[in-house]
Motif scaffolding. Structure first.
Motif: not given
Length: 154
Positions: A79-105
């Protein structure tokens, strides 16, 4: 090791593929999280769609990691290595479904940009197996982003 790719090019490609691996794994975790936690009127559709997507991503991380190993470099795996290398932001909490879709896009588009950024070095090194892997991953991520974006239209 003498596979026709210089040690410097192998190192640069492996470094780029490590970023791709981190992005793919982070997107896998995010998609699995959203699969577990999605709610609302689209629950069944999204729950099943996210499951298909995280299963595909799970298989992809192995392909990317094994390509890194084939090039003679260790694949990141924590996890530590991936966190340093990734450009994808972690989700904050549990967003509503439409926001989940936006974040996955956004996540799939990020993976596309990461994959595309590697073509210069891969082409320069005549590393066709890595180019093929990148092309396959781009096809999956571009199509998945399009399908998710389609859910937000209208």
């Amino acid at each position: 090791m003498d596979i026709g790719i210089s040690p410097q090019d192998r190192a640069e490609i492996a470094q780029g593929l490590s970023r791709l691996l981190a992005d793919t794994y982070t997107l896998y975790l995010k998609t699995h999280n959203f699969h577990w936690n999605v709610t609302g009127p689209q629950f069944r559709t999204l729950h099943l769609m996210f499951e298909e997507q995280y299963n595909e991503l799970w298989l992809a991380v192995d392909l990317v990691a094994e390509r890194i190993r084939t090039l003679g470099h260790p694949a990141p795996g924590s996890y530590g290595q991936f966190a340093k290398l990734t450009a994808i932001k972690d989700a904050d909490g549990v967003p509503p479904a439409d926001e989940m879709i936006r974040q996955l896009v956004e996540g799939h588009e990020t993976v596309c940009r990461t994959a595309r950024s590697l073509f210069d070095v891969v082409d320069r090194a005549s590393d066709e197996p890595s180019a093929d892997l990148l092309t396959q991953r781009l096809q999956v991520h571009e199509k998945t982003a399009w399908m998710l974006r389609s859910l937000l239209e209208g």
